[in-house]
Design a protein around this motif. Structure first.
Motif, PDB file in Angstrom:
ATOM      1  N   GLU A  50      12.986  11.049 112.239  1.00 46.04           N
ATOM      2  CA  GLU A  50      13.297  10.641 110.871  1.00 46.04           C
ATOM      3  C   GLU A  50      13.739   9.187 110.812  1.00 46.04           C
ATOM      4  O   GLU A  50      13.377   8.454 109.889  1.00 46.04           O
ATOM      5  CB  GLU A  50      14.384  11.555 110.291  1.00 46.04           C
ATOM      6  CG  GLU A  50      13.938  12.991 110.047  1.00 46.04           C
ATOM      7  CD  GLU A  50      12.837  13.090 108.997  1.00 46.04           C
ATOM      8  OE1 GLU A  50      12.742  12.188 108.141  1.00 46.04           O
ATOM      9  OE2 GLU A  50      12.055  14.070 109.048  1.00 46.04           O
ATOM     10  N   LYS A  51      14.514   8.759 111.803  1.00 39.75           N
ATOM     11  CA  LYS A  51      14.932   7.348 111.823  1.00 39.75           C
ATOM     12  C   LYS A  51      13.738   6.422 112.024  1.00 39.75           C
ATOM     13  O   LYS A  51      13.638   5.365 111.377  1.00 39.75           O
ATOM     14  CB  LYS A  51      15.966   7.131 112.929  1.00 39.75           C
ATOM     15  CG  LYS A  51      17.339   7.698 112.610  1.00 39.75           C
ATOM     16  CD  LYS A  51      18.412   7.157 113.529  1.00 39.75           C
ATOM     17  CE  LYS A  51      18.250   7.652 114.937  1.00 39.75           C
ATOM     18  NZ  LYS A  51      19.396   7.258 115.803  1.00 39.75           N
ATOM     19  N   ALA A  86      11.721   6.256 108.812  1.00 43.95           N
ATOM     20  CA  ALA A  86      12.371   5.443 107.788  1.00 43.95           C
ATOM     21  C   ALA A  86      12.093   3.955 107.996  1.00 43.95           C
ATOM     22  O   ALA A  86      11.960   3.197 107.032  1.00 43.95           O
ATOM     23  CB  ALA A  86      13.879   5.701 107.794  1.00 43.95           C
TER      24      ALA A  86
END
Length: 343
Positions: free
Chosen positions: A113-114, A117
């Motif tokens: 997810e990081k 992003a």
């Protein structure tokens, strides 16, 4: 001994591994000037293991990546490697007793997810044929990343390791490689230092270990790092260790000073060839089986394509790009082609 002969500006430049032998028929090129410091748009400024490997594989590929900076499609395998590396780095933030396989697997979704992003374009890796996001594709991919992370625990015991460095950026300048020297840089996955001061350089690979006859490329990367750390710290690393999570293999190599000096000579010769190609615009394609994986076939002359106009000035020009696969002559005033800006 490995000798790679590259044709640059109509000349053959020899890049060697050997510490003692000379290349038959290879003439030394001119002294490297400017040391790779930027002298124009997209001019090479340093050398890393990946870019050195690009040039040895195909000089035109190096040009596309370093000078033209052409975009490339994201790769599911490379992206998975980025996530796995991040997990293995983060795991050492926890106390030794908490460095478990369960904890490591649990870090995978968050690291993905990081990464997403920061790079939203990676979402396209998990689109179905209709262009919509396919949760099943993502779940399968995350499961593969988790299995790679878990396999690491069968190869090393993180509860017994306290790395001195993780994801260490290293950089050094080799003097006498032109006015400003040759800058070498890279990122080392892990550096372990024993109480005796001995250094071990560790690199994680998410693929399978290559057959013995193909291990030279991976070892070159590690010898590159060993050379940089030797120059920075004044001590030859005791061990180089490659951890292949895809196949569950651990390969080690103990370098000696003479080998690192040979690697240094090889890198100087590479930089000489790169500098000559940069100055002349002569970047030759070098077809291999790896061409099938290249994103730049549409602009490669080996596949009927035409490279973008060369964005750096050539001898005899007062500035402005030129066309053609290897630079070519300067175009008459008023007939210049448009310049491709870096992406």
């Amino acid at each position: 001994m490995v000798c790679v002969r590259l044709s640059v500006a109509g000349r053959r430049v020899c890049v060697m591994d050997s510490a003692t032998e000379n290349c038959a028929g290879g003439a030394p090129g001119p002294a490297v000037g400017r040391g790779g410091r930027p002298a124009g748009p997209g001019r090479p400024a340093s050398l890393s293991p990946s870019r050195a490997a690009d040039f040895m594989q195909c000089p035109l590929l190096y040009r596309f990546r370093v000078i033209d900076r052409l975009p490339e499609k994201p790769s599911a395998a490379a992206t998975r490697g980025t996530v796995v590396h991040a997990v293995l780095e983060r795991l050492f933030d926890a106390p030794a007793a908490d460095r478990t396989a369960v904890r490591a697997r649990g870090l995978v979704p968050g690291e993905w997810e990081k990464l997403l992003a920061s790079r939203p374009e990676l979402a396209q890796l998990f689109q179905g044929e209709d262009g919509a996001q396919d949760p099943a594709l993502l779940a399968t991919w995350l499961g593969e990343a988790e299995r790679l992370v878990e396999r690491w625990f069968s190869l090393e015991d993180p509860t017994r390791l306290e790395p001195a460095e993780r994801e260490l950026f290293v950089e050094t300048v080799l003097e006498d490689a032109g006015a400003s020297g040759l800058t070498l840089r890279g990122i080392v996955d892990r550096v372990d230092v024993a109480p005796t001061g001995d250094v071990r350089i560790v690199d994680y690979k998410t693929g399978k270990a290559p057959a013995p006859r193909y291990r030279e490329g991976a070892l070159f990367q590690m010898m590159f790092y060993a050379l940089v750390i030797w120059r920075l710290r004044g001590r030859v690393p005791r061990r180089l260790q490659l951890v292949y999570l895809g196949s569950g293999d651990v390969l080690t190599y103990d370098p000696v000073e003479a080998e690192l000096l040979a690697v240094e000579r090889k890198l100087r010769a590479l930089w000489e060839a790169i500098s000559l190609a940069t100055d002349t615009g002569d970047w030759r394609p070098r077809p291999t089986k790896l061409c099938g994986w290249c994103d730049h076939q549409a602009v490669c002359p080996e596949f009927g394509g035409t490279p973008p106009p060369y964005p750096l000035p050539l001898p005899g020009q007062r500035g402005g790009p030129s066309g053609g696969a290897s630079g070519g002559p300067a175009v008459p005033a008023g007939e210049e082609q448009g310049r491709m800006d870096p992406v």
